[in-house]
Scaffold this active site. Sequence first.
Site, PDB file in Angstrom:
ATOM      1  N   TYR A  68       0.525  -0.997   0.141  1.00  0.00           N
ATOM      2  CA  TYR A  68      -0.091  -0.410   0.360  1.00  0.00           C
ATOM      3  C   TYR A  68       1.016   1.505  -0.362  1.00  0.00           C
ATOM      4  CZ  TYR A  68      -4.054  -2.091   0.376  1.00  0.00           C
ATOM      5  OH  TYR A  68      -5.613  -3.011   0.039  1.00  0.00           O
ATOM      6  N   TYR A 104     -14.175  -3.806   4.058  1.00  0.00           N
ATOM      7  CA  TYR A 104     -12.705  -4.113   3.750  1.00  0.00           C
ATOM      8  C   TYR A 104     -12.398  -5.608   4.382  1.00  0.00           C
ATOM      9  CZ  TYR A 104      -7.779  -5.452   2.982  1.00  0.00           C
ATOM     10  OH  TYR A 104      -6.288  -5.486   3.279  1.00  0.00           O
ATOM     11  N   ASP A 120     -16.608 -10.992   9.732  1.00  0.00           N
ATOM     12  CA  ASP A 120     -15.584 -10.912   9.702  1.00  0.00           C
ATOM     13  C   ASP A 120     -14.383  -9.686  10.753  1.00  0.00           C
ATOM     14  OD1 ASP A 120     -12.575  -9.933   8.470  1.00  0.00           O
ATOM     15  OD2 ASP A 120     -13.057  -9.114   7.036  1.00  0.00           O
ATOM     16  N   LYS A 130      -5.388 -11.121  12.136  1.00  0.00           N
ATOM     17  CA  LYS A 130      -4.360  -9.994  13.010  1.00  0.00           C
ATOM     18  C   LYS A 130      -3.542 -10.571  14.820  1.00  0.00           C
ATOM     19  CE  LYS A 130      -5.769  -6.607   9.703  1.00  0.00           C
ATOM     20  NZ  LYS A 130      -7.053  -6.307   9.421  1.00  0.00           N
TER      21      LYS A 130
HETATM   22  C1  LIG Z   1      -6.646  -6.783   7.445  1.00  0.00           C
HETATM   23  C2  LIG Z   1      -7.840  -7.375   7.453  1.00  0.00           C
HETATM   24  C3  LIG Z   1      -8.355  -8.145   6.172  1.00  0.00           C
HETATM   25  C4  LIG Z   1      -7.253  -9.011   6.281  1.00  0.00           C
HETATM   26  O1  LIG Z   1      -6.422  -9.519   7.193  1.00  0.00           O
HETATM   27  P1  LIG Z   1      -4.800 -10.006   6.083  1.00  0.00           P
HETATM   28  O2  LIG Z   1      -4.094 -10.908   7.011  1.00  0.00           O
HETATM   29  O3  LIG Z   1      -3.529  -8.834   5.887  1.00  0.00           O
HETATM   30  O4  LIG Z   1      -5.045 -10.545   4.885  1.00  0.00           O
HETATM   31  C5  LIG Z   1      -9.652  -8.976   6.530  1.00  0.00           C
HETATM   32  N1  LIG Z   1     -10.701  -7.991   6.853  1.00  0.00           N
HETATM   33  C6  LIG Z   1     -10.123  -7.449   7.984  1.00  0.00           C
HETATM   34  C7  LIG Z   1     -11.996  -6.545   8.932  1.00  0.00           C
HETATM   35  C8  LIG Z   1      -9.246  -6.223   8.258  1.00  0.00           C
HETATM   36  O5  LIG Z   1      -9.365  -5.716   9.654  1.00  0.00           O
END
Ligand SMILES: *Cc1c(COP(=O)(O)O)cnc(C)c1O
Length: 433
Positions: free
Chosen positions: A15, A143, A247, A276
């Site tokens: 990015y 996202y 998510d 994460k």
């Molecule tokens: C960061 C993020 C992702 C993607 O995770 P990566 O480990 O960077 O591939 C997916 N969904 C949400 C809500 C995120 O914050």
Amino acid sequence: MNLKQRDKQSLWHPYTQHQTAVDPLPIINGNGAYLIDEQAKHYLDMTSSWWVNLHGHSHPAIAKAIYEQALQLEHVIFANFTHEPAIQLAEQILAVTPSNLTKLFYSDNGSTAVEVALKMTYQYWRNRDETKRQRFIAFNGGYHGDTFGSMSLSKKCGFFTAFEPLFFPVETFNYPATWINDHNVLAKEAHCLAELEEYLEQYGAETAAIIIEPLIQGVSGMSMCREKFLQHLEDIVRQYGVLIIYDEVMTGFGRTGELFACLKAQTKPDIICVAKGITGGFLPLAATLCSDAIYNEFLGDGFDRALAHGHSYAANPLGCAAGLASLKLLLEDTTQLQLQTIAEVHAEQLPQLLQHCETKIENIRQCGTIAAFDLKTNIQYGSPISQKLQHDCQERGLLIRPLGKTVYLLPPYCVSADELIGTYNILSNLLAL
Ligand SMILES: *Cc1c(COP(=O)(O)O)cnc(C)c1O
């Protein structure tokens, strides 16, 4: 050559527009809530290093767990084989998530956790011979990752215009983003739910799943919605048999003040994606949790009903060992108290910041350990005010990373009340200039 020069010669960063970007800052050490550069200058990490770190950098308990696991078993293929750390971590995560979630599938990052959820829901309907159910629903600003499936679901997050012709169709609705003293929130929610219901009346029987970042849309600017909205959404979507994917890649593991957003909202999604924070920010690991109802549909005599998905590093024992050590820390009383303290400091300081900088900021909002506000500017991305603020904070040893015009604080849980108050003081002084 120094680190910056060598970096420039060989590396392409995520990015980043390399023509205009400032040089990356070489970091030599991490310690607690701080990152430390070559001159031994300390920076308070208010982004938890892209939202992954939970307990501070280089935490000795997690480092030790990884070391000890590495001496015992560093990795083994996860098809046909299993191991204690993977089993134990799955048991422990399932034990602290809603009881309808009973199976856990490992992958290695947030995007893949979402891909797995997509494939699970799509094939679930196929395995049930309900092949009409092919539609997916997501939210504007949502996202879900950088791979093609997850990008398709994120088509309205603003980053992926270049790839749009390659996306599969996804229907999106407005996320009823709200903030403190937002008098319009009920109308926004009602409007969104009415539009969704209208769509489902027509296409509900053709819809496979809906995906949402529960309580907080991270990347699009820490947009927050109410728990009530998630409850109403669940009530409506259930009537049409559509599967619900949360998510929780960013919201998971305590950020919202509860262990998971679904617990805070008291909702029961069919699938949740986590990544994460799962290893406390040490190693790439992710998981997709689902119900028995979904898992059972993949059983059968032939492979055609099975889930064709697996990464070479799935359930990596080092990642699982880090995950176990991190979860243990997270569940300790002292950490739980810290979550409360962080939330209390935000709740006290945010309104004061607004009062002090009323001409500069608006839309203050908070969910658990995360606080955010918007700078008053018309420029969404790359606004000079947010770039200057980021730069000036860094000079003062404070790492923030505004998302467009949104400034947010997302500290590791080891941050002290004084450090957090100090952060607000720095922001207040810089914004009042
Ligand atoms: C960061 C993020 C992702 C993607 O995770 P990566 O480990 O960077 O591939 C997916 N969904 C949400 C809500 C995120 O914050």
